[in-house]
Write a protein that holds these residues in place. Sequence first.
Motif, PDB file in Angstrom:
ATOM      1  N   ILE A   1      42.613  36.967  43.020  1.00  0.00           N
ATOM      2  CA  ILE A   1      42.555  35.545  42.705  1.00  0.00           C
ATOM      3  C   ILE A   1      41.187  35.283  42.084  1.00  0.00           C
ATOM      4  N   VAL A   2      41.182  34.901  40.824  1.00  0.00           N
ATOM      5  CA  VAL A   2      39.910  34.746  40.117  1.00  0.00           C
ATOM      6  C   VAL A   2      39.472  33.284  40.145  1.00  0.00           C
ATOM      7  N   LEU A   3      38.251  33.064  40.625  1.00  0.00           N
ATOM      8  CA  LEU A   3      37.664  31.719  40.669  1.00  0.00           C
ATOM      9  C   LEU A   3      36.484  31.660  39.707  1.00  0.00           C
ATOM     10  N   ASP A   4      36.135  30.459  39.300  1.00  0.00           N
ATOM     11  CA  ASP A   4      34.983  30.258  38.435  1.00  0.00           C
ATOM     12  C   ASP A   4      33.814  29.795  39.316  1.00  0.00           C
ATOM     13  N   ALA A   5      32.769  30.609  39.386  1.00  0.00           N
ATOM     14  CA  ALA A   5      31.652  30.316  40.285  1.00  0.00           C
ATOM     15  C   ALA A   5      30.994  28.988  39.947  1.00  0.00           C
ATOM     16  N   VAL A   6      30.974  28.628  38.667  1.00  0.00           N
ATOM     17  CA  VAL A   6      30.296  27.401  38.256  1.00  0.00           C
ATOM     18  C   VAL A   6      31.103  26.179  38.687  1.00  0.00           C
ATOM     19  N   GLU A   7      32.410  26.287  38.541  1.00  0.00           N
ATOM     20  CA  GLU A   7      33.252  25.134  38.882  1.00  0.00           C
ATOM     21  C   GLU A   7      33.545  25.041  40.376  1.00  0.00           C
ATOM     22  N   GLY A   8      33.365  26.125  41.072  1.00  0.00           N
ATOM     23  CA  GLY A   8      33.626  26.110  42.512  1.00  0.00           C
ATOM     24  C   GLY A   8      35.110  26.214  42.819  1.00  0.00           C
ATOM     25  N   VAL A   9      35.463  25.907  44.085  1.00  0.00           N
ATOM     26  CA  VAL A   9      36.855  26.038  44.509  1.00  0.00           C
ATOM     27  C   VAL A   9      37.580  24.719  44.281  1.00  0.00           C
ATOM     28  N   LEU A  10      38.577  24.725  43.407  1.00  0.00           N
ATOM     29  CA  LEU A  10      39.340  23.503  43.125  1.00  0.00           C
ATOM     30  C   LEU A  10      40.705  23.573  43.814  1.00  0.00           C
ATOM     31  N   ALA A  11      41.363  22.404  43.850  1.00  0.00           N
ATOM     32  CA  ALA A  11      42.659  22.341  44.539  1.00  0.00           C
ATOM     33  C   ALA A  11      43.648  23.355  43.966  1.00  0.00           C
ATOM     34  N   LEU A  12      43.628  23.500  42.649  1.00  0.00           N
ATOM     35  CA  LEU A  12      44.577  24.421  42.021  1.00  0.00           C
ATOM     36  C   LEU A  12      44.328  25.875  42.454  1.00  0.00           C
ATOM     37  N   ASP A  13      43.064  26.199  42.702  1.00  0.00           N
ATOM     38  CA  ASP A  13      42.752  27.545  43.204  1.00  0.00           C
ATOM     39  C   ASP A  13      43.449  27.771  44.546  1.00  0.00           C
ATOM     40  N   SER A  14      43.374  26.748  45.407  1.00  0.00           N
ATOM     41  CA  SER A  14      43.988  26.884  46.728  1.00  0.00           C
ATOM     42  C   SER A  14      45.501  26.986  46.615  1.00  0.00           C
ATOM     43  N   THR A  15      46.075  26.208  45.679  1.00  0.00           N
ATOM     44  CA  THR A  15      47.526  26.273  45.488  1.00  0.00           C
ATOM     45  C   THR A  15      47.930  27.695  45.110  1.00  0.00           C
ATOM     46  N   ILE A  16      47.212  28.243  44.165  1.00  0.00           N
ATOM     47  CA  ILE A  16      47.538  29.591  43.692  1.00  0.00           C
ATOM     48  C   ILE A  16      47.347  30.613  44.823  1.00  0.00           C
ATOM     49  N   ALA A  17      46.268  30.448  45.570  1.00  0.00           N
ATOM     50  CA  ALA A  17      46.024  31.354  46.701  1.00  0.00           C
ATOM     51  C   ALA A  17      47.161  31.257  47.722  1.00  0.00           C
ATOM     52  N   GLY A  18      47.667  30.034  47.897  1.00  0.00           N
ATOM     53  CA  GLY A  18      48.773  29.812  48.833  1.00  0.00           C
ATOM     54  C   GLY A  18      50.001  30.629  48.449  1.00  0.00           C
ATOM     55  N   TYR A  19      50.287  30.675  47.172  1.00  0.00           N
ATOM     56  CA  TYR A  19      51.440  31.461  46.724  1.00  0.00           C
ATOM     57  C   TYR A  19      51.231  32.953  46.997  1.00  0.00           C
ATOM     58  N   ALA A  20      50.005  33.405  46.774  1.00  0.00           N
ATOM     59  CA  ALA A  20      49.722  34.825  47.001  1.00  0.00           C
ATOM     60  C   ALA A  20      49.915  35.161  48.475  1.00  0.00           C
ATOM     61  N   HIS A  21      49.450  34.250  49.331  1.00  0.00           N
ATOM     62  CA  HIS A  21      49.584  34.443  50.773  1.00  0.00           C
ATOM     63  C   HIS A  21      51.062  34.477  51.169  1.00  0.00           C
ATOM     64  N   GLU A  22      51.814  33.493  50.679  1.00  0.00           N
ATOM     65  CA  GLU A  22      53.242  33.460  51.013  1.00  0.00           C
ATOM     66  C   GLU A  22      53.968  34.682  50.499  1.00  0.00           C
ATOM     67  N   GLY A  23      53.494  35.213  49.380  1.00  0.00           N
ATOM     68  CA  GLY A  23      54.118  36.400  48.800  1.00  0.00           C
ATOM     69  C   GLY A  23      53.874  37.649  49.638  1.00  0.00           C
ATOM     70  N   GLY A  24      52.982  37.549  50.614  1.00  0.00           N
ATOM     71  CA  GLY A  24      52.758  38.679  51.517  1.00  0.00           C
ATOM     72  C   GLY A  24      51.976  39.827  50.901  1.00  0.00           C
ATOM     73  N   ARG A  25      51.317  39.579  49.794  1.00  0.00           N
ATOM     74  CA  ARG A  25      50.589  40.652  49.123  1.00  0.00           C
ATOM     75  C   ARG A  25      49.169  40.783  49.650  1.00  0.00           C
ATOM     76  N   ALA A  26      48.576  41.952  49.389  1.00  0.00           N
ATOM     77  CA  ALA A  26      47.154  42.111  49.681  1.00  0.00           C
ATOM     78  C   ALA A  26      46.385  41.244  48.689  1.00  0.00           C
ATOM     79  N   ILE A  27      45.312  40.630  49.175  1.00  0.00           N
ATOM     80  CA  ILE A  27      44.588  39.658  48.348  1.00  0.00           C
ATOM     81  C   ILE A  27      43.092  39.931  48.351  1.00  0.00           C
ATOM     82  N   ILE A  28      42.479  39.800  47.167  1.00  0.00           N
ATOM     83  CA  ILE A  28      41.019  39.795  47.060  1.00  0.00           C
ATOM     84  C   ILE A  28      40.638  38.540  46.283  1.00  0.00           C
ATOM     85  N   VAL A  29      39.684  37.783  46.805  1.00  0.00           N
ATOM     86  CA  VAL A  29      39.203  36.616  46.069  1.00  0.00           C
ATOM     87  C   VAL A  29      38.015  37.058  45.230  1.00  0.00           C
ATOM     88  N   CYS A  30      38.100  36.837  43.916  1.00  0.00           N
ATOM     89  CA  CYS A  30      37.041  37.266  43.002  1.00  0.00           C
ATOM     90  C   CYS A  30      36.308  36.037  42.480  1.00  0.00           C
TER      91      CYS A  30
END
Length: 435
Positions: A271-300
């Motif tokens: 899951i790629v985030l932009d360090a300058v913009e910080g964590v936005l709601a859409l980032d969390s939404t996308i992370a949520g899908y990855a979590h529900e998908g049951g996959r291994a996750i790394i936040v970049c």
Amino acid sequence: MTPSKSLPTVVIVGRPNVGKSTLFNRITGKRRAIVGDEPGITRDRIEGIADHKGRRFELIDTGGIVLQDLDYIPSQILKQARVALKRAAHIIFLIDGRAEITGADRDLAQMLLKLGRPVSIVVNKIDTQERENLAHEFYLLGISNLFPISAEHAMGIEALLDHVVTGFPMEQPEQTEPIETPSVKVAIIGRPNTGKSTLLNAFTGEERSIVSPVAGTTRDAVDEAVTHNDMEYVFVDTAGIRRKGKTTLMTEKLSVVMARRHIRMADVVLIVLDAVEGVLALDSTIAGYAHEGGRAIIVCVNKWDLIEEKGKRKFEQNLRDQMKFIDYAPVMFLSAKTGQGVKDLFKMIREVDGSASSRIPTGELNRFVESLHFEERKIFYVTQASVRPPTFVFFTSNTGPLHFSHERYLINQIRKRFGFRGTPVVVKTRAKKKA
Ligand code: GDP
């Protein structure tokens, strides 16, 4: 892995939701097929190589074939399915043992029998003795080889495969292929402009090789692979990562759609985030899908070259607060542009993929249960039912669902003991049968 032409093929057919993907994964020992037949998702045939007692074969999942719904199925899929069936060394007609026999089942059975290939009727979701008796009603479909199984709980699979591989050639030791490089499928997902395509370039550099789309996969998907320290990293659907939308609104929506699709195709999700913009709601939404998908996750956290080095701890704290549900995912700070941190990311992908696919031996699990202080109900024993994600079934004295906090406790204890960094861990309970 490219299926070899000379291997006998075994084809799984059946209506949507009977458990084809689960059986496919069970037999190949991998997660290849998309689990769950969601309508609207391209479900072309999916191939894998399997081995049973030294007899190797190609396994093909044809997707959901429903004769009544011919209009609904793209003709391409149907054509592929027909071709696969005609050359099949064995056809597995998979049926949901909890459902009634339908007209579609009868028609499909007739169609399969006409092909003149060996067919077995496999009645899935049979996980108790009582149901095994019910399985016999499926003899009415006119196919004499019948196997009750539970794909999810790995029951009856051995007997089925013993039958299926009868007559298949034994593997000749001198013909075995050189040891394959282990391979991991990686998806790069995130909002627009967080640097996904730049990161892909940093990974693949000059040495990338295009892994041509496997026959039968979505036509426009292109995977690119690189080998790093004897491990092959396959970046899935890179065409989708490189493609750019026109407007911001459009690309934001597209980023979610692409993320969901890529998650399904991958073992490990970045899951790629932009360090300058910080964590936005859409980032969390996308992370949520990855979590529900049951996959291994790394936040970049990308573009870290634009930030002061000291801010890591604070950034991570804030990130953890906003993405509590993926507390197991490691956070990596990097710059796709300068390449800083990319080598470490390779290592981390390997590590979390290892977590997602690791199996804890029963003996260790038993010792673990003995050490637990769990008062809510009695735990008799625990088994690991599957990997990707590691899923544990606790056999207990009580059937009711676990309270969230108790489930949380068990997962935490499992993590404490066995690690599983970067992967979701799933806990289920089941009542132990009375002796
Ligand atoms: P995508 O939409 O997620 O694929 O994002 P791109 O890879 O196209 O990157 C968006 C913009 O961010 C481009 O102008 C990149 O040059 C820039 N960018 C990407 N990664 C980094 C980085 O690590 N540091 C800096 N400073 N800029 C970056």
